[in-house]
Design a protein around this motif. Structure first.
Motif, PDB file in Angstrom:
ATOM      1  N   PHE A   1      37.676  -3.828   1.529  1.00 48.23           N
ATOM      2  CA  PHE A   1      37.429  -2.772   0.547  1.00 48.23           C
ATOM      3  C   PHE A   1      38.235  -1.510   0.817  1.00 48.23           C
ATOM      4  O   PHE A   1      38.296  -0.618  -0.030  1.00 48.23           O
ATOM      5  CB  PHE A   1      35.942  -2.450   0.446  1.00 48.23           C
ATOM      6  N   ALA A   2      38.879  -1.416   1.966  1.00 49.80           N
ATOM      7  CA  ALA A   2      39.782  -0.290   2.213  1.00 49.80           C
ATOM      8  C   ALA A   2      41.095  -0.472   1.455  1.00 49.80           C
ATOM      9  O   ALA A   2      41.837   0.492   1.270  1.00 49.80           O
ATOM     10  CB  ALA A   2      40.045  -0.146   3.708  1.00 49.80           C
ATOM     11  N   TYR A   3      41.369  -1.706   1.025  1.00 42.79           N
ATOM     12  CA  TYR A   3      42.650  -2.022   0.402  1.00 42.79           C
ATOM     13  C   TYR A   3      42.514  -2.517  -1.035  1.00 42.79           C
ATOM     14  O   TYR A   3      43.516  -2.757  -1.697  1.00 42.79           O
ATOM     15  CB  TYR A   3      43.362  -3.103   1.238  1.00 42.79           C
ATOM     16  N   HIS A   4      41.289  -2.650  -1.498  1.00 47.50           N
ATOM     17  CA  HIS A   4      41.036  -3.273  -2.800  1.00 47.50           C
ATOM     18  C   HIS A   4      41.317  -2.298  -3.951  1.00 47.50           C
ATOM     19  O   HIS A   4      40.866  -1.153  -3.932  1.00 47.50           O
ATOM     20  CB  HIS A   4      39.587  -3.749  -2.869  1.00 47.50           C
ATOM     21  N   ALA A   5      42.039  -2.798  -4.962  1.00 45.38           N
ATOM     22  CA  ALA A   5      42.425  -1.961  -6.102  1.00 45.38           C
ATOM     23  C   ALA A   5      41.217  -1.373  -6.823  1.00 45.38           C
ATOM     24  O   ALA A   5      41.251  -0.209  -7.258  1.00 45.38           O
ATOM     25  CB  ALA A   5      43.281  -2.776  -7.072  1.00 45.38           C
ATOM     26  N   THR A   6      40.150  -2.136  -6.976  1.00 45.80           N
ATOM     27  CA  THR A   6      38.947  -1.645  -7.672  1.00 45.80           C
ATOM     28  C   THR A   6      38.339  -0.461  -6.931  1.00 45.80           C
ATOM     29  O   THR A   6      37.973   0.554  -7.548  1.00 45.80           O
ATOM     30  CB  THR A   6      37.908  -2.775  -7.808  1.00 45.80           C
ATOM     31  N   VAL A   7      38.238  -0.572  -5.624  1.00 51.75           N
ATOM     32  CA  VAL A   7      37.669   0.510  -4.819  1.00 51.75           C
ATOM     33  C   VAL A   7      38.602   1.714  -4.825  1.00 51.75           C
ATOM     34  O   VAL A   7      38.167   2.858  -5.009  1.00 51.75           O
ATOM     35  CB  VAL A   7      37.381   0.028  -3.373  1.00 51.75           C
ATOM     36  N   ARG A   8      39.884   1.464  -4.630  1.00 53.95           N
ATOM     37  CA  ARG A   8      40.865   2.561  -4.611  1.00 53.95           C
ATOM     38  C   ARG A   8      40.810   3.346  -5.930  1.00 53.95           C
ATOM     39  O   ARG A   8      40.762   4.573  -5.920  1.00 53.95           O
ATOM     40  CB  ARG A   8      42.264   2.007  -4.369  1.00 53.95           C
ATOM     41  N   LYS A   9      40.798   2.625  -7.039  1.00 55.84           N
ATOM     42  CA  LYS A   9      40.756   3.297  -8.341  1.00 55.84           C
ATOM     43  C   LYS A   9      39.450   4.079  -8.499  1.00 55.84           C
ATOM     44  O   LYS A   9      39.448   5.232  -8.932  1.00 55.84           O
ATOM     45  CB  LYS A   9      40.905   2.270  -9.468  1.00 55.84           C
ATOM     46  N   GLY A  10      38.337   3.458  -8.143  1.00 53.78           N
ATOM     47  CA  GLY A  10      37.039   4.117  -8.288  1.00 53.78           C
ATOM     48  C   GLY A  10      36.901   5.382  -7.450  1.00 53.78           C
ATOM     49  O   GLY A  10      36.207   6.316  -7.838  1.00 53.78           O
ATOM     50  N   LEU A  11      37.573   5.395  -6.299  1.00 54.82           N
ATOM     51  CA  LEU A  11      37.532   6.575  -5.426  1.00 54.82           C
ATOM     52  C   LEU A  11      38.599   7.612  -5.773  1.00 54.82           C
ATOM     53  O   LEU A  11      38.628   8.681  -5.183  1.00 54.82           O
ATOM     54  CB  LEU A  11      37.688   6.160  -3.957  1.00 54.82           C
ATOM     55  N   GLY A  12      39.475   7.280  -6.708  1.00 55.65           N
ATOM     56  CA  GLY A  12      40.532   8.221  -7.083  1.00 55.65           C
ATOM     57  C   GLY A  12      41.662   8.273  -6.071  1.00 55.65           C
ATOM     58  O   GLY A  12      42.267   9.330  -5.866  1.00 55.65           O
ATOM     59  N   ILE A  13      41.964   7.129  -5.456  1.00 53.49           N
ATOM     60  CA  ILE A  13      43.041   7.066  -4.476  1.00 53.49           C
ATOM     61  C   ILE A  13      44.360   6.881  -5.232  1.00 53.49           C
ATOM     62  O   ILE A  13      44.514   5.914  -5.978  1.00 53.49           O
ATOM     63  CB  ILE A  13      42.829   5.885  -3.488  1.00 53.49           C
ATOM     64  N   ASP A  14      45.294   7.793  -5.038  1.00 52.45           N
ATOM     65  CA  ASP A  14      46.588   7.716  -5.713  1.00 52.45           C
ATOM     66  C   ASP A  14      47.433   6.573  -5.160  1.00 52.45           C
ATOM     67  O   ASP A  14      47.198   6.096  -4.052  1.00 52.45           O
ATOM     68  CB  ASP A  14      47.348   9.040  -5.557  1.00 52.45           C
ATOM     69  N   ASP A  15      48.448   6.174  -5.914  1.00 50.90           N
ATOM     70  CA  ASP A  15      49.305   5.062  -5.509  1.00 50.90           C
ATOM     71  C   ASP A  15      49.983   5.308  -4.165  1.00 50.90           C
ATOM     72  O   ASP A  15      50.212   4.366  -3.412  1.00 50.90           O
ATOM     73  CB  ASP A  15      50.376   4.791  -6.577  1.00 50.90           C
ATOM     74  N   HIS A  16      50.319   6.548  -3.859  1.00 49.27           N
ATOM     75  CA  HIS A  16      51.019   6.848  -2.599  1.00 49.27           C
ATOM     76  C   HIS A  16      50.055   7.001  -1.414  1.00 49.27           C
ATOM     77  O   HIS A  16      50.495   7.229  -0.294  1.00 49.27           O
ATOM     78  CB  HIS A  16      51.866   8.123  -2.746  1.00 49.27           C
ATOM     79  N   GLU A  17      48.761   6.850  -1.656  1.00 49.80           N
ATOM     80  CA  GLU A  17      47.754   7.046  -0.608  1.00 49.80           C
ATOM     81  C   GLU A  17      47.212   5.707  -0.108  1.00 49.80           C
ATOM     82  O   GLU A  17      47.251   4.703  -0.817  1.00 49.80           O
ATOM     83  CB  GLU A  17      46.601   7.899  -1.138  1.00 49.80           C
ATOM     84  N   LYS A  18      46.675   5.748   1.114  1.00 54.42           N
ATOM     85  CA  LYS A  18      46.065   4.569   1.711  1.00 54.42           C
ATOM     86  C   LYS A  18      44.757   4.965   2.395  1.00 54.42           C
ATOM     87  O   LYS A  18      44.702   5.994   3.068  1.00 54.42           O
ATOM     88  CB  LYS A  18      46.999   3.951   2.752  1.00 54.42           C
ATOM     89  N   ILE A  19      43.724   4.154   2.213  1.00 50.26           N
ATOM     90  CA  ILE A  19      42.482   4.370   2.958  1.00 50.26           C
ATOM     91  C   ILE A  19      42.709   3.848   4.365  1.00 50.26           C
ATOM     92  O   ILE A  19      43.076   2.690   4.553  1.00 50.26           O
ATOM     93  CB  ILE A  19      41.297   3.644   2.294  1.00 50.26           C
ATOM     94  N   VAL A  20      42.527   4.702   5.359  1.00 52.13           N
ATOM     95  CA  VAL A  20      42.683   4.259   6.749  1.00 52.13           C
ATOM     96  C   VAL A  20      41.339   3.898   7.368  1.00 52.13           C
ATOM     97  O   VAL A  20      41.289   3.301   8.437  1.00 52.13           O
ATOM     98  CB  VAL A  20      43.437   5.280   7.632  1.00 52.13           C
ATOM     99  N   GLY A  21      40.256   4.256   6.704  1.00 49.88           N
ATOM    100  CA  GLY A  21      38.966   3.834   7.211  1.00 49.88           C
ATOM    101  C   GLY A  21      37.805   4.563   6.583  1.00 49.88           C
ATOM    102  O   GLY A  21      37.963   5.589   5.913  1.00 49.88           O
ATOM    103  N   TYR A  22      36.647   3.956   6.816  1.00 50.87           N
ATOM    104  CA  TYR A  22      35.367   4.538   6.428  1.00 50.87           C
ATOM    105  C   TYR A  22      34.675   4.910   7.731  1.00 50.87           C
ATOM    106  O   TYR A  22      34.399   4.049   8.562  1.00 50.87           O
ATOM    107  CB  TYR A  22      34.508   3.513   5.684  1.00 50.87           C
TER     108      TYR A  22
END
Length: 184
Positions: free
Chosen positions: A138-159
């Motif tokens: 879920f740190a890399y999933h498109a659905t989660v990224r979109k829902g959290l407002g993560i931009d294309d140039h950003e990456k979730i490094v952790g929860y």
């Protein structure tokens, strides 16, 4: 506990309950993040603090992501995925928000964001706050990224899950450092 003792004895605490850190303790955790190694002081990171009802929204995103991958899921499965966000009263989503810079490659900026999380883990530990760093699909999933407002140039490094430690702490394992270091 002094700084060296903290660094040598910190362990993750996966069993957490309320209350979440607040006030000066939370401020200290946030300030520790800002002292991460940061080439050219780009501050290539940002954080989302998720607590209270926002954990339910994140849980629904996790369930939606699971359904996007495997097709429709049962209400029970959706609840199970959604409950994963209730493992702690507070979750900080750490995001590498990389900047264009000719001298600092993206990998350095992502590592810097990871260093923020490590600093927050140490700051939590020294103050008696339980913490565990989680990632997973879920740190890399498109659905989660979109829902959290993560931009294309950003990456979730952790929860970063934060709360009051429950149960006995894991013993700190002895590690033979010589297995990992050698002279060149």
């Amino acid at each position: 506990m002094n700084a060296l003792e903290t660094l040598k004895n910190r362990v993750s605490t996966p069993r957490l309950s309320a209350p979440a850190p607040s006030g000066e303790i939370l401020t200290n955790i946030k300030q520790a993040a800002m002292r991460a190694a940061d080439h050219r002081m780009l501050r290539p990171w940002r954080f989302l603090v998720i607590e209270g009802g926002s954990r339910n929204k994140l849980g629904r995103l996790f369930a939606e992501a699971k359904a996007a991958d495997s097709g429709p899921i049962s209400a029970e499965e959706a609840t199970n995925w959604a409950n994963k966000t209730h493992r702690a009263p507070m979750i900080i989503v750490a995001i590498a928000s990389c900047k264009e810079d000719e001298k600092v490659p993206e990998i350095e900026q992502i590592i810097s964001a990871g260093c923020c999380v490590q600093n927050m883990l140490n700051a939590a530990f020294v103050q008696g706050v339980g913490a565990v760093w989680r990632t997973g699909d879920f740190a890399y999933h498109a659905t989660v990224r979109k829902g959290l407002g993560i931009d294309d140039h950003e990456k979730i490094v952790g929860y970063l899950y934060l709360g009051t430690p429950q149960g006995r702490q894991k013993p700190v394992p002895e590690i033979d450092t010589e297995q990992f270091f050698s002279n060149w």
